[in-house]
Scaffold this motif. Structure first.
Motif, PDB file in Angstrom:
ATOM      1  N   THR A  83      53.347  75.667  12.943  1.00  0.00           N
ATOM      2  CA  THR A  83      54.622  76.269  13.316  1.00  0.00           C
ATOM      3  C   THR A  83      55.592  76.119  12.153  1.00  0.00           C
ATOM      4  O   THR A  83      55.431  75.241  11.300  1.00  0.00           O
ATOM      5  CB  THR A  83      55.217  75.609  14.572  1.00  0.00           C
TER       6      THR A  83
ATOM      7  N   GLY B 142      52.906  85.930  16.034  1.00  0.00           N
ATOM      8  CA  GLY B 142      52.774  84.719  16.824  1.00  0.00           C
ATOM      9  C   GLY B 142      51.504  83.920  16.560  1.00  0.00           C
ATOM     10  O   GLY B 142      51.095  83.111  17.394  1.00  0.00           O
TER      11      GLY B 142
ATOM     12  N   VAL C  50      55.811  84.811  12.362  1.00  0.00           N
ATOM     13  CA  VAL C  50      57.041  85.456  12.817  1.00  0.00           C
ATOM     14  C   VAL C  50      56.763  86.723  13.617  1.00  0.00           C
ATOM     15  O   VAL C  50      57.308  86.919  14.704  1.00  0.00           O
ATOM     16  CB  VAL C  50      57.970  85.773  11.615  1.00  0.00           C
TER      17      VAL C  50
ATOM     18  N   CYS D  65      57.383  85.395  19.171  1.00  0.00           N
ATOM     19  CA  CYS D  65      57.242  86.188  17.956  1.00  0.00           C
ATOM     20  C   CYS D  65      57.893  87.546  18.178  1.00  0.00           C
ATOM     21  O   CYS D  65      58.214  87.914  19.304  1.00  0.00           O
ATOM     22  CB  CYS D  65      55.770  86.344  17.567  1.00  0.00           C
TER      23      CYS D  65
ATOM     24  N   VAL E  49      61.213  82.424  17.468  1.00  0.00           N
ATOM     25  CA  VAL E  49      60.091  81.744  16.822  1.00  0.00           C
ATOM     26  C   VAL E  49      60.183  80.235  17.035  1.00  0.00           C
ATOM     27  O   VAL E  49      59.176  79.570  17.272  1.00  0.00           O
ATOM     28  CB  VAL E  49      60.014  82.118  15.321  1.00  0.00           C
TER      29      VAL E  49
END
Length: 150
Positions: free
Chosen positions: A85, A38, A35, A143, A138
């Motif tokens: 992710t 990145g 978050v 980020c 995100v």
């Protein structure tokens, strides 16, 4: 690792469920790294200043993937690397991570979030709007603090 499947959860108390799924230190730090900084690869997570051990990192990534918090896909540029992710379920943790950051900024005089005065002021003013903006950021591969060292 404390929990390996949904059948192992001790109770379905709302607080207990959350603690069992994402409540350990390392899981939250992995989510934080995605978050705020990145980070996407095993190697990037490994470089975090808290110094997670390789076996614990591998275990937490696998657990978060198994629980539907993270998804893993091969890097298009280097098939030896995987990208991690947040899934939609993982993105739903962003308001919690932001609340923890807000709490920490209030109580930890050395919190790096304190130095991000504009971000902190916006978060204090409208947590829901900022949470939704961060989720969208995100979700699209961005980020909160690009190039951040934490």
């Amino acid at each position: 690792m404390k929990t390996t499947s949904k059948q192992d959860i001790r109770s379905h108390c709302a607080v207990n469920y959350g603690v069992e799924i994402f409540g350990d230190r390392w899981s939250l730090l992995i989510i934080r790294d995605i978050v705020f900084a990145g980070k996407k690869t095993y190697g990037e997570f490994l470089k975090s200043e808290e110094g997670i051990a390789t076996n614990i990192l591998a275990s937490r990534l696998a657990f978060l993937e198994e629980q539907g918090i993270l998804s893993r896909t091969p890097s298009p540029a280097d098939g030896r690397k995987d990208f991690y992710t947040l899934t939609e379920k993982g993105l739903d943790l962003i308001p919690i991570v932001l609340d923890i950051a807000l709490w920490s900024a209030k109580h930890d005089s050395k919190s790096y979030v304190r130095r991000r005065k504009d971000f902190l002021a916006r978060l204090k003013r409208d947590r829901i709007e900022v949470s939704e903006e961060v989720k969208a950021l995100v979700r699209n591969g961005g980020c909160v603090f690009p190039q951040s060292k934490e």
